[in-house]
Design a protein around this motif. Structure first.
Motif, PDB file in Angstrom:
ATOM      1  N   SER A  74      44.363  99.150  23.832  1.00  0.00           N
ATOM      2  CA  SER A  74      43.669 100.509  23.539  1.00  0.00           C
ATOM      3  C   SER A  74      43.989 101.748  24.512  1.00  0.00           C
ATOM      4  O   SER A  74      43.233 102.526  24.369  1.00  0.00           O
ATOM      5  N   SER A  75      44.976 101.706  25.045  1.00  0.00           N
ATOM      6  CA  SER A  75      45.587 102.789  25.944  1.00  0.00           C
ATOM      7  C   SER A  75      46.691 103.383  25.279  1.00  0.00           C
ATOM      8  O   SER A  75      47.430 102.764  24.280  1.00  0.00           O
ATOM      9  N   ALA A  76      47.387 104.438  26.004  1.00  0.00           N
ATOM     10  CA  ALA A  76      48.589 104.943  25.576  1.00  0.00           C
ATOM     11  C   ALA A  76      49.845 104.008  25.697  1.00  0.00           C
ATOM     12  O   ALA A  76      50.678 104.182  24.794  1.00  0.00           O
ATOM     13  N   VAL A  77      49.488 103.103  26.476  1.00  0.00           N
ATOM     14  CA  VAL A  77      50.598 102.068  26.652  1.00  0.00           C
ATOM     15  C   VAL A  77      50.054 100.975  26.684  1.00  0.00           C
ATOM     16  O   VAL A  77      49.382 100.057  27.558  1.00  0.00           O
ATOM     17  N   SER A  78      49.837 100.137  25.413  1.00  0.00           N
ATOM     18  CA  SER A  78      49.055  99.043  25.373  1.00  0.00           C
ATOM     19  C   SER A  78      49.639  97.801  25.431  1.00  0.00           C
ATOM     20  O   SER A  78      49.020  96.594  25.804  1.00  0.00           O
ATOM     21  N   TYR A  79      50.972  97.769  25.773  1.00  0.00           N
ATOM     22  CA  TYR A  79      51.825  96.555  25.869  1.00  0.00           C
ATOM     23  C   TYR A  79      53.159  97.106  26.329  1.00  0.00           C
ATOM     24  O   TYR A  79      53.394  98.226  26.520  1.00  0.00           O
ATOM     25  N   VAL A  80      53.990  96.013  27.136  1.00  0.00           N
ATOM     26  CA  VAL A  80      55.321  96.376  27.256  1.00  0.00           C
ATOM     27  C   VAL A  80      55.972  95.123  26.607  1.00  0.00           C
ATOM     28  O   VAL A  80      55.600  93.931  26.776  1.00  0.00           O
ATOM     29  N   PRO A  81      57.522  95.472  26.481  1.00  0.00           N
ATOM     30  CA  PRO A  81      58.091  94.293  25.828  1.00  0.00           C
ATOM     31  C   PRO A  81      58.800  93.483  26.888  1.00  0.00           C
ATOM     32  O   PRO A  81      59.062  93.727  27.919  1.00  0.00           O
ATOM     33  N   SER A  82      58.958  92.019  26.315  1.00  0.00           N
ATOM     34  CA  SER A  82      59.501  91.205  27.486  1.00  0.00           C
ATOM     35  C   SER A  82      61.169  91.453  27.368  1.00  0.00           C
ATOM     36  O   SER A  82      61.643  90.415  28.000  1.00  0.00           O
ATOM     37  N   ALA A  83      61.492  92.254  26.662  1.00  0.00           N
ATOM     38  CA  ALA A  83      63.040  92.350  26.722  1.00  0.00           C
ATOM     39  C   ALA A  83      63.531  92.675  28.168  1.00  0.00           C
ATOM     40  O   ALA A  83      64.664  92.213  28.668  1.00  0.00           O
ATOM     41  N   ALA A  84      62.588  93.269  29.064  1.00  0.00           N
ATOM     42  CA  ALA A  84      62.842  93.499  30.177  1.00  0.00           C
ATOM     43  C   ALA A  84      61.561  93.614  30.982  1.00  0.00           C
ATOM     44  O   ALA A  84      60.880  94.309  30.945  1.00  0.00           O
ATOM     45  N   LEU A  85      61.083  92.718  31.821  1.00  0.00           N
ATOM     46  CA  LEU A  85      59.926  92.509  32.672  1.00  0.00           C
ATOM     47  C   LEU A  85      59.900  91.568  33.836  1.00  0.00           C
ATOM     48  O   LEU A  85      60.605  90.735  33.862  1.00  0.00           O
ATOM     49  N   LEU A  86      59.406  92.021  34.868  1.00  0.00           N
ATOM     50  CA  LEU A  86      59.265  91.765  36.282  1.00  0.00           C
ATOM     51  C   LEU A  86      57.902  91.071  36.447  1.00  0.00           C
ATOM     52  O   LEU A  86      56.956  91.833  36.343  1.00  0.00           O
ATOM     53  N   VAL A  87      57.864  89.811  36.561  1.00  0.00           N
ATOM     54  CA  VAL A  87      56.568  89.342  36.767  1.00  0.00           C
ATOM     55  C   VAL A  87      56.200  88.553  38.116  1.00  0.00           C
ATOM     56  O   VAL A  87      57.189  88.200  38.689  1.00  0.00           O
ATOM     57  N   ARG A  88      55.094  88.420  38.560  1.00  0.00           N
ATOM     58  CA  ARG A  88      54.521  87.507  39.616  1.00  0.00           C
ATOM     59  C   ARG A  88      54.307  86.072  39.187  1.00  0.00           C
ATOM     60  O   ARG A  88      53.205  85.994  38.207  1.00  0.00           O
TER      61      ARG A  88
END
Length: 469
Positions: A229-243
């Motif tokens: 519910s924000s301006a950027v509600s998700y990001v794609p996993s096509a490129a993603l850095l995770v812990r």
């Protein structure tokens, strides 16, 4: 399964945040207005002293708490710091894309920042198995199991603290990792994503100029906190850095679509932060053929019902207060008496907001309340127009068939939306191509949405919800 965020993981000393340029100071700096969703944050005297300018550096527990509050409200963003040593494994899921895989691996090997990083290629049941991938380790699925399972296999094979997922049809631009790594100084950050941009030299088609500007993978030019519910509600996993410590076992393998949205929402629900950092860029080979592009948009639409089953109202296409919905209903269908009633309802809304915003001993902020009420009405109007042409277009079509007034209204909304969204992009694409492509995109996505709802027998992905109080 994701892991709950560490309760004591405060921002470290030296970490700095800077106010978003759109954040507005009011009341002599005692109040901040901004973020997404829009919110008003009142600062205590100590906080006001700490935030004398637009930048706040963490020096103690109090400044760390204030910086975290600003980040979580979307009022400020992390200021880039020194890039730490990259304890990162790159995971590349691939299926039947040998040329694209070779191109990506060559780009990683040619970038000094990534040349020495361990790389795991997960072959998800390619017809021609990936026999070798240079210095990369290859993990093979004998049969295709889907992108979520492929990424999870790479995640399980990694031994580093962080994992960078890159799809095989991507090519990271120089400096992408250096722009993402400083975010990891925040111990409560689970994931950070770069901006997805068009791949130069890729094949082109009729839809390419529109896709270059309006790709569903491109979250735009501004940094943001990522949450529902924000301006950027998700990001794609096509490129993603995770812990790795945050994502646990990773993606939900039962989901063949929207698994990245599901992961992000599980992380934020568990108390982790997720960031979008457009200073880092990864190029992506967008679909060029119109039929392929439409199929992919429809496929994305089918994921909404799956998300509704897992996250409920977070996937709703329309967040609107009942009084705002009634105001628009009166404006659109009530004639002159309805318009007068709508104005009265707006006035009552502004009065209630004035009372909520007023502080003891201060003048009533009538102007601010009126501006926020008008802003909310415009934003809700755009959301209503968007759902009419995208999420609920089958219902709009039925209304247009049986009602001349509805037909005219729908045509006006479809044309106005196309031109309004084209205007900031003028000079890079013509208005006709942009408007036609936008309408085709909405038809494809909406069709996929309804197909997913029918398959799941769950209508929550179509229902409006009221905003949280």
């Amino acid at each position: 399964m994701t892991v709950p965020a560490p309760g004591a993981g405060r921002l470290p000393d030296g970490f700095a945040v800077r106010l978003d340029p759109r954040t507005r100071r009011r009341d002599g700096g005692a109040t901040l207005l901004g973020g997404s969703p829009l919110r008003l944050l009142r600062l205590a005297p100590r906080a006001r002293t700490l935030l004398a300018g637009d930048r706040l550096a963490v020096r103690d527990a109090v400044s760390a708490q204030l910086a975290a509050r600003l980040l979580d409200a979307g009022l400020a963003h992390p200021e880039p710091g020194p890039s730490p040593e990259p304890d990162v494994t790159v995971v590349v899921p691939v299926r039947d894309r040998p040329a694209a895989l070779a191109r990506l691996l060559a780009a990683l090997a040619g970038d000094p920042a990534t040349a020495a990083l361990p790389v795991v290629v997960v072959d998800d049941g390619s017809a021609e198995p990936v026999a070798s991938a240079g210095a990369a380790r290859v993990v093979r699925h004998p049969v295709p199991r889907g992108p979520a399972a492929a990424r999870n296999s790479g995640l399980a094979a990694a031994t580093t603290a962080f994992v960078a997922f890159l799809d095989s049809d991507c090519v990271p631009r120089p400096g992408w990792l250096d722009a993402l790594l400083p975010h990891l100084a925040d111990p409560s950050l689970a994931a950070v994503a770069p901006r997805i941009v068009p791949l130069p030299g890729a094949r082109r088609g009729w839809v390419s100029p529109y896709e270059d500007l309006a790709s569903a993978l491109d979250m735009g030019p501004r940094p943001a906190a990522v949450r529902p519910s924000s301006a950027v509600s998700y990001v794609p996993s096509a490129a993603l850095l995770v812990r790795r410590a945050a994502v646990g076992s990773g993606f939900d393998e039962a989901m063949r679509v929207a698994e990245d949205v599901d992961l992000v929402w599980r992380l934020t629900a568990a108390g982790w932060r997720v960031r979008y950092e457009p200073a880092a860029e990864v190029a992506h080979e967008h679909p060029a053929a119109l039929a392929e592009w439409l199929r992919r948009r429809a496929f994305y639409g089918t994921g909404a019902a799956l998300l509704a089953q897992r996250h409920g109202a977070a996937v709703s296409p329309l967040v609107i207060a009942p009084e705002t919905g009634l105001t628009w209903a009166l404006l659109l269908a009530g004639g002159r008496p309805g318009r007068l009633a709508a104005l009265g309802l707006l006035g009552a809304t502004a009065v209630r907001l004035t009372r909520r915003l007023r502080r003891p001993g201060e003048r009533a902020p009538v102007g601010l309340a009126a501006a926020l009420t008008a802003r909310g009405l415009v934003a809700s109007g755009r959301s209503l127009a968007g759902t009419a042409t995208r999420h609920h277009w089958p219902l709009s079509l039925v209304a247009a068939v049986v009602s001349r007034r509805a037909r005219r209204g729908l045509g006006a909304v479809a044309l106005a939306d196309g031109l309004l969204t084209w205007w900031p992009r003028r000079g890079r694409i013509g208005p006709v191509r942009h408007t036609v492509a936008r309408r085709l995109e909405d038809l494809a996505y909406g069709g996929g949405l309804w197909l997913g709802v029918l398959r799941a027998r769950d209508v929550r992905a179509l229902l409006p919800v009221r905003p949280p109080s």
